[in-house]
Design a protein around this motif. Sequence first.
Motif, PDB file in Angstrom:
ATOM      1  N   ALA A 122       4.877   7.257  43.962  1.00 24.60           N
ATOM      2  CA  ALA A 122       5.318   8.823  44.246  1.00 24.60           C
ATOM      3  C   ALA A 122       6.014   8.432  45.962  1.00 24.60           C
ATOM      4  O   ALA A 122       5.950   8.663  47.407  1.00 24.60           O
ATOM      5  CB  ALA A 122       3.682   8.679  45.044  1.00 24.60           C
ATOM      6  N   PRO A 123       7.013   9.221  45.876  1.00 22.32           N
ATOM      7  CA  PRO A 123       7.633   8.776  46.790  1.00 22.32           C
ATOM      8  C   PRO A 123       7.513  10.196  47.581  1.00 22.32           C
ATOM      9  O   PRO A 123       7.877   9.635  49.199  1.00 22.32           O
ATOM     10  CB  PRO A 123       9.743   8.711  46.107  1.00 22.32           C
ATOM     11  N   ALA A 124       7.641  11.278  47.334  1.00 18.01           N
ATOM     12  CA  ALA A 124       7.722  12.272  48.821  1.00 18.01           C
ATOM     13  C   ALA A 124       5.890  11.963  49.626  1.00 18.01           C
ATOM     14  O   ALA A 124       5.903  11.993  50.357  1.00 18.01           O
ATOM     15  CB  ALA A 124       6.767  14.022  47.798  1.00 18.01           C
ATOM     16  N   LEU A 125       4.786  11.037  49.030  1.00 19.32           N
ATOM     17  CA  LEU A 125       3.625  10.528  49.517  1.00 19.32           C
ATOM     18  C   LEU A 125       4.487   8.864  50.365  1.00 19.32           C
ATOM     19  O   LEU A 125       3.561   8.886  51.121  1.00 19.32           O
ATOM     20  CB  LEU A 125       2.339  10.341  48.934  1.00 19.32           C
ATOM     21  N   GLY A 126       5.456   8.773  49.745  1.00 19.56           N
ATOM     22  CA  GLY A 126       6.151   7.213  50.419  1.00 19.56           C
ATOM     23  C   GLY A 126       4.294   6.223  50.219  1.00 19.56           C
ATOM     24  O   GLY A 126       4.440   5.073  50.473  1.00 19.56           O
ATOM     25  N   ARG A 127       4.171   6.051  48.882  1.00 25.38           N
ATOM     26  CA  ARG A 127       3.883   5.428  48.363  1.00 25.38           C
ATOM     27  C   ARG A 127       3.639   4.847  46.568  1.00 25.38           C
ATOM     28  O   ARG A 127       4.195   5.371  46.306  1.00 25.38           O
ATOM     29  CB  ARG A 127       1.819   6.028  47.793  1.00 25.38           C
ATOM     30  N   ARG A 128       3.412   3.701  46.471  1.00 25.17           N
ATOM     31  CA  ARG A 128       3.760   3.287  44.890  1.00 25.17           C
ATOM     32  C   ARG A 128       1.941   2.429  44.906  1.00 25.17           C
ATOM     33  O   ARG A 128       2.031   1.338  45.787  1.00 25.17           O
ATOM     34  CB  ARG A 128       4.947   2.480  45.136  1.00 25.17           C
ATOM     35  N   TRP A 129       1.982   2.391  43.366  1.00 27.89           N
ATOM     36  CA  TRP A 129       1.514   1.333  43.166  1.00 27.89           C
ATOM     37  C   TRP A 129       1.412   0.413  41.790  1.00 27.89           C
ATOM     38  O   TRP A 129       2.126   1.403  41.419  1.00 27.89           O
ATOM     39  CB  TRP A 129      -0.399   1.883  43.020  1.00 27.89           C
ATOM     40  N   TRP A 130       0.623  -0.335  41.695  1.00 23.52           N
ATOM     41  CA  TRP A 130       0.984  -1.482  40.505  1.00 23.52           C
ATOM     42  C   TRP A 130       0.460  -2.414  39.944  1.00 23.52           C
ATOM     43  O   TRP A 130      -0.503  -2.397  40.607  1.00 23.52           O
ATOM     44  CB  TRP A 130       2.577  -2.679  40.404  1.00 23.52           C
ATOM     45  N   ALA A 131       0.317  -2.856  39.324  1.00 18.20           N
ATOM     46  CA  ALA A 131      -0.521  -3.471  38.365  1.00 18.20           C
ATOM     47  C   ALA A 131      -0.009  -4.679  37.001  1.00 18.20           C
ATOM     48  O   ALA A 131       0.791  -3.937  36.217  1.00 18.20           O
ATOM     49  CB  ALA A 131      -1.796  -3.250  37.694  1.00 18.20           C
ATOM     50  N   HIS A 135      -2.919 -10.200  36.533  1.00 17.79           N
ATOM     51  CA  HIS A 135      -2.039 -10.427  37.932  1.00 17.79           C
ATOM     52  C   HIS A 135      -2.856  -9.534  39.161  1.00 17.79           C
ATOM     53  O   HIS A 135      -2.761  -9.671  40.262  1.00 17.79           O
ATOM     54  CB  HIS A 135      -0.544 -10.396  37.940  1.00 17.79           C
ATOM     55  N   GLY A 136      -3.796  -8.743  38.453  1.00 18.84           N
ATOM     56  CA  GLY A 136      -4.044  -7.426  39.355  1.00 18.84           C
ATOM     57  C   GLY A 136      -3.534  -6.339  39.863  1.00 18.84           C
ATOM     58  O   GLY A 136      -2.545  -6.524  39.651  1.00 18.84           O
ATOM     59  N   ALA A 137      -4.134  -5.707  40.820  1.00 25.81           N
ATOM     60  CA  ALA A 137      -3.593  -4.767  41.363  1.00 25.81           C
ATOM     61  C   ALA A 137      -2.757  -4.373  42.557  1.00 25.81           C
ATOM     62  O   ALA A 137      -3.709  -5.018  43.323  1.00 25.81           O
ATOM     63  CB  ALA A 137      -4.299  -3.310  40.918  1.00 25.81           C
ATOM     64  N   PHE A 138      -1.642  -3.073  42.824  1.00 21.45           N
ATOM     65  CA  PHE A 138      -1.156  -3.355  43.845  1.00 21.45           C
ATOM     66  C   PHE A 138      -0.539  -2.605  44.532  1.00 21.45           C
ATOM     67  O   PHE A 138      -0.409  -1.826  44.442  1.00 21.45           O
ATOM     68  CB  PHE A 138      -0.504  -4.751  44.659  1.00 21.45           C
ATOM     69  N   SER A 139      -0.325  -1.958  46.015  1.00 25.23           N
ATOM     70  CA  SER A 139      -0.169  -1.143  46.640  1.00 25.23           C
ATOM     71  C   SER A 139       0.802  -1.777  47.941  1.00 25.23           C
ATOM     72  O   SER A 139       0.582  -2.533  48.167  1.00 25.23           O
ATOM     73  CB  SER A 139      -0.846  -0.695  47.132  1.00 25.23           C
ATOM     74  N   GLY A 140       2.328  -1.068  48.205  1.00 27.94           N
ATOM     75  CA  GLY A 140       2.992  -1.148  48.547  1.00 27.94           C
ATOM     76  C   GLY A 140       3.903  -0.509  48.950  1.00 27.94           C
ATOM     77  O   GLY A 140       4.993  -0.258  47.476  1.00 27.94           O
TER      78      GLY A 140
END
Length: 266
Positions: A122-131, A135-140
């Motif tokens: 979500a670039p307009a929010l400056g956020r990214r999430w992935w999994a 291996h678990g889930a992350f944000s950054g």
Amino acid sequence: MPDYLDDLRLAHVLADAADAATTDRFKALDLKVETKPDMTPVSEADRAAEELIRGHLQRARPRDAVLGEEYGIEGTGPRRWVVDPIDGTKNYVRGVPVWATLISLMEAAEGGYEPVVGVVSAPALGRRWWAAKGHGAFSGRSLTSASRLHVSRVAELSDASFAYSSLSGWEEQGRLNGFLDLGREVWRTRAYGDFWPYMMVAEGSVDLCAEPELSLWDMAANAIIVTEAGGAFTGLDGRPGPHSGNAAASNGLLHDELLGYLNQRY
């Protein structure tokens, strides 16, 4: 078990390319918007982002199939990339920053395809999430600058925050009374909409969310991120995964109660 980390790295590259394309046209005064046969909007940015992703995949994973919202299915085989170039197009075309590119890799398994990699950017929010599976889930901001996600431990509906997209779909399906009953039981309700409630379930800031009508590309990336964060992601029928045409996500502790309310029909 495959580690899927190469696929996850590729998914980030795809998201980077899509972010550049969608951000460039966000709030553009000459943005072209059309209405699809299902009466939902599609912008030139939706199509451009999906074309860009498909081009990258054709070069990097030529044997994999691709399913996208705008251009359908291409290819066959046990691996399938599922793409929503802009989830939240109605927000995008109105200048609301809550929209994202959803990218998932699904792999053939017993009972059908299951998501094994997911990226929500979500670039307009400056956020990214992935999994990635196992291996678990992350944000950054990148793979090397990230925080691990975990769902909340809220165990009582009276303490829970419930997120949704709109009321109309629940009413059309005859589920509105159960939806409203759930809203009266929980601590808080908010209509954040689209991908965002699922990401908030994964990071523990929301405990429950659901939508009554969805497509696979709306759900595949969300599903792997929520489950790798320790939560539950099913259809309203309770079937695990993103194949039911609707979705219910939670921290797991409240999932049966969530489904119980949303399946009330009277």
